[in-house]
Enzyme design. Sequence first.
Site, mmCIF file in Angstrom:
data_model
loop_
_atom_site.group_PDB
_atom_site.id
_atom_site.type_symbol
_atom_site.label_atom_id
_atom_site.label_comp_id
_atom_site.label_asym_id
_atom_site.label_seq_id
_atom_site.Cartn_x
_atom_site.Cartn_y
_atom_site.Cartn_z
ATOM 1 N N GLU A 121 -35.031 -1.637 -22.361
ATOM 2 C CA GLU A 121 -33.344 -1.971 -22.953
ATOM 3 C C GLU A 121 -33.180 -3.271 -23.612
ATOM 4 O O GLU A 121 -33.587 -4.473 -22.666
ATOM 5 C CB GLU A 121 -32.112 -1.667 -21.737
ATOM 6 C CG GLU A 121 -30.848 -1.452 -22.175
ATOM 7 C CD GLU A 121 -30.083 -1.328 -20.822
ATOM 8 O OE1 GLU A 121 -28.932 -1.556 -21.011
ATOM 9 O OE2 GLU A 121 -30.537 -1.540 -19.927
ATOM 10 N N LYS A 147 -26.094 3.426 -26.719
ATOM 11 C CA LYS A 147 -25.971 3.983 -25.368
ATOM 12 C C LYS A 147 -24.895 4.048 -25.280
ATOM 13 O O LYS A 147 -23.321 3.448 -25.318
ATOM 14 C CB LYS A 147 -25.876 2.946 -24.481
ATOM 15 C CG LYS A 147 -26.307 2.698 -22.343
ATOM 16 C CD LYS A 147 -26.210 1.690 -21.949
ATOM 17 C CE LYS A 147 -26.044 1.453 -20.419
ATOM 18 N NZ LYS A 147 -26.989 -0.120 -20.432
ATOM 19 N N CYS A 170 -31.198 3.516 -20.264
ATOM 20 C CA CYS A 170 -30.799 2.739 -19.022
ATOM 21 C C CYS A 170 -29.788 3.744 -18.120
ATOM 22 O O CYS A 170 -30.288 4.912 -18.143
ATOM 23 C CB CYS A 170 -30.610 1.463 -18.828
ATOM 24 S SG CYS A 170 -30.847 0.659 -17.008
ATOM 25 N N LYS A 228 -34.621 0.655 -4.373
ATOM 26 C CA LYS A 228 -34.421 0.698 -5.692
ATOM 27 C C LYS A 228 -36.029 1.774 -6.512
ATOM 28 O O LYS A 228 -35.172 3.020 -6.315
ATOM 29 C CB LYS A 228 -34.130 -0.304 -6.862
ATOM 30 C CG LYS A 228 -33.215 0.645 -7.877
ATOM 31 C CD LYS A 228 -32.327 -0.628 -8.426
ATOM 32 C CE LYS A 228 -31.335 -0.186 -9.840
ATOM 33 N NZ LYS A 228 -30.248 -0.891 -10.153
#
Length: 354
Positions: free
Chosen positions: A41, A111, A147, A189
């Site tokens: 991104e 996005k 994302c 994560k």
Amino acid sequence: MKIGFAQINPTIGDIEGNRDRLLLAYRELVQAGADLVLSPELAIPGYPPLDLLFQSGFVRRNLEALASLATQTGPVPFVVGYADQHAAVGRPLRNAAAVLENGEIGPRIFKSRLPTYDVFDEDRYFEPSEGSFPVNLKGVRVGVTICEDIWTEDFLPRALYGKSPVERLVERGAELLLNLSASPFTLGKPERRLQMLAAVARTHRVPIAYCNAVGGNDQLVFDGHSMLLGSDGRPRMLLPGFQESLCCADPASAPLTSLPAPLPQNESESLFEALVLGVRDYFAKCGFRSAVLGLSGGIDSAVVAAIAAAALGPQNVLGVTMPSRFSSPGSVSDSEQLARTLGISFLNIPIERS
């Protein structure tokens, strides 16, 4: 379709340097046989660009870099993250991806979900997409997401959005999902991302190619861990974390029989790698070469010294202890032993006359 992953380390604001890094990655992946190449991104301006986006000429230079990069592409599509202008009513910019192919800029994708919580502030700068539609790449209907677009409510802090872009793309015939990401690291994560993406792939029965940025930028560290999942949700490829990496993989290949080392083995390892990467990039991207540290003989300064030595090389770290009448002999001897163990330079400078 063999997908090339350009897991690179962009620098915020180094637009020309990021362009050149992307071009080198593209050429290497094409040489390796990629049918399609994917970047992170906002790879051209770096993430998060924040108020640099409002600086005169910044977005224009990023668009010029995109056009320049396009002229260097051949028949292999290159999906690149950049910041686009938005002339209509709303925010002045868009968080975008463009398909570069045969010397030209092809479809542009924007996005949809703009996170504005925690460390994110995208609604300040960007206008969301009005809709999500697949693009045709090499005869495959591909859904391009950026994302947050691919994250599901189960893995977000709370219910933040309505119908997901992924659902719309699959309803409109997407056979493959791409995701350009700049997902910051937090403990656990990488594993959570894998669980989330696997659930999305299984739910919609489509393969997912996920390309994450790596490196330290501003106050954030990006861990990489890009991956390719089959339509069954099982990994076909996992890239290592905390380092740049290029790789080609096909979603039609056999699933990995076990998860390899690229996923963190434990939290301590993962945290140390993230801190080392953050320190290394802070110094490199700011033009610093060496560090001077105060050593107390305690755990806190020992941890800082160990991170600095790993990030910068022990030859670039100087440890200094400054004892007074209140310092214990052990604090001085422990500091000296720490410096010897790490291989860093050491100075003992008392702060009062003996």
